[in-house]
Scaffold this motif. Structure first.
Motif, short mmCIF file in Angstrom:
data_model
loop_
_atom_site.label_atom_id
_atom_site.label_comp_id
_atom_site.label_asym_id
_atom_site.label_seq_id
_atom_site.Cartn_x
_atom_site.Cartn_y
_atom_site.Cartn_z
N SER A 166 57.23 9.84 88.62
CA SER A 166 55.86 9.45 88.94
C SER A 166 54.84 10.52 88.56
N PRO A 190 54.79 12.42 85.28
CA PRO A 190 55.31 12.78 83.96
C PRO A 190 54.55 13.96 83.35
N LYS A 214 60.50 6.16 84.25
CA LYS A 214 59.46 6.54 83.30
C LYS A 214 59.25 5.44 82.25
N GLN A 215 60.32 4.83 81.80
CA GLN A 215 60.19 3.72 80.85
C GLN A 215 59.54 2.50 81.50
N THR A 216 59.95 2.23 82.74
CA THR A 216 59.40 1.07 83.44
C THR A 216 57.91 1.23 83.70
N LEU A 217 57.48 2.45 84.02
CA LEU A 217 56.06 2.70 84.31
C LEU A 217 55.19 2.54 83.07
N ARG A 218 55.80 2.49 81.89
CA ARG A 218 55.03 2.26 80.66
C ARG A 218 55.10 0.81 80.21
N ALA A 219 55.75 -0.05 81.00
CA ALA A 219 55.90 -1.45 80.62
C ALA A 219 54.57 -2.20 80.73
N ASP A 220 54.47 -3.34 80.06
CA ASP A 220 53.22 -4.11 80.02
C ASP A 220 52.84 -4.65 81.40
N GLU A 261 51.20 -1.96 83.39
CA GLU A 261 49.82 -1.72 82.94
C GLU A 261 48.90 -2.84 83.43
N ARG A 283 48.08 -2.17 87.01
CA ARG A 283 47.06 -1.12 87.13
C ARG A 283 45.67 -1.68 86.81
N GLU A 298 48.64 2.96 92.83
CA GLU A 298 49.78 3.47 92.08
C GLU A 298 51.05 3.48 92.93
#
Length: 341
Positions: free
Chosen positions: A129, A131, A233-239, A242, A245, A251
């Motif tokens: 959380s 990075p 970390k990969q999941t937090l960059r998923a569409d 986003e 957010r 968050e």
């Protein structure tokens, strides 16, 4: 084919293949034991024993028969669910040896895995959380160090610091000889103490569990930390994250309700297989702390060339791992609708 039918077909195939997997495990164990140097008669009777006594023992154990005859005889025993008789336990059936020592292994493995999961998932979440920060680098360093440290070395360091120098915990064993353990119901001292209301025995059981479980859990936590940190970390960059957010969701809520669930799916797989493997793989911890579990008993049987006990324990663990792998596939398919078989 529907998803439910595909899953049923896959699980049925795995169940039908399970006997083949177990046969492979049994065959490898049988051949490896007889390929390694050493004679059970020498290990049991000693080198100075008369040759006639050694030969009589070999005939009693069936070791004087040709190897194919020994192999077929052993397979026929397994088909009758007969694991044989222990050579070094005064003629006890191997099943009795397993049931006498398995509760101690379950208890050690359960609490060690509990520490590993709580510590590893917590550090992995905290690092992922944040990075590209010092916390992320610290989590990565924690995972590398704990994954690479030798288990027996960590156990001896804990014994030296917390048992010898600080005298906070006992050096080893499961329960002090001078103290009566709780009445046996399940064989798990902590659970039996709770069921019978023996609170002093519960404290004593946890007191003796602390060091072996901490050393086992700390080193295993690195596995879960790395898996959680990378996947989160990969999941937090998923569409979809986003998009959450963009809708103004806090968050922390995104982390708990959206990202963490998907990031924990690989953890469930590793958790189940690691727990199943640890039931037979915590040998170093049990030997280091003189823990009277099945791993320690396996080590003694290997040292004394007790073929029936070694084969029986390894087959028992093989069955556990095969069942656990099938169950994990079913659980993963139930949790994650995206999984197809």
């Amino acid at each position: 084919m529907s998803r439910a039918r595909a899953l049923q077909y896959y699980l049925l195939t795995r169940i039908l293949l399970a006997p083949l997997m177990l046969w492979t495990i049994v065959s490898i164990i049988f051949l490896l034991l007889r390929a390694t140097p050493g004679d059970p008669a020498d290990a049991i009777l000693g080198n100075r024993a008369p040759e006639a006594a050694k030969q009589a023992l070999r005939e009693q154990l069936g070791l004087s028969d040709p190897l194919p005859i020994q192999y077929i005889t052993y397979l026929l025993q397994l088909l009758r669910l007969d694991l044989g008789t222990s050579i070094t336990s005064r003629g006890l059936p191997v099943w009795d040896v397993i049931w006498d020592h398995f509760p101690a292994t379950i208890e050690l493995t359960f609490y060690g895995m509990l520490i590993a999961v709580v510590l590893g998932v917590s550090i992995g979440m905290f690092a992922a959380s944040r990075p590209n920060t010092v916390f992320d680098a610290g989590g990565r360093l924690f995972g590398i160090i704990t994954y690479s440290l030798p288990l027996f070395w960590m156990g001896m360091v804990f014994q030296l610091i917390f048992a010898v120098q600080l005298k906070w915990f006992p050096l080893g064993t499961r329960f002090p000889i001078s103290t009566t353990p709780p009445p046996q119901i399940t064989g798990l001292y902590t659970l039996d103490s709770l069921l019978t209301g023996h609170w002093s025995a519960l404290f004593t059981a946890f007191h003796h569990l602390a060091l072996p479980c901490l050393s086992l859990g700390l080193l295993l936590s690195g596995i879960f930390e790395r898996i959680v940190r990378v996947n989160l970390k990969q999941t937090l960059r998923a569409d979809y994250v986003e998009a959450a957010r963009a809708r103004g969701i806090p968050e922390g809520q995104i982390l708990r309700n959206h990202a963490l669930k998907n990031a924990l799916i690989p953890v469930i797989t590793v958790l189940g297989l690691t727990f199943a493997a640890l039931l037979g793989g915590a040998v170093l911890t049990e030997v280091t702390f003189s823990w009277p579990g099945l791993g320690n008993r396996l080590y003694e049987a290997i040292s004394l060339r007790d073929y029936p006990t070694v084969q029986g324990i390894m087959v028992f663990f093989g069955v556990i791992v095969v069942i656990a792998s099938i169950a994990i596939d079913a659980v993963n398919a139930y949790i994650d609708p995206r999984i197809r078989y």
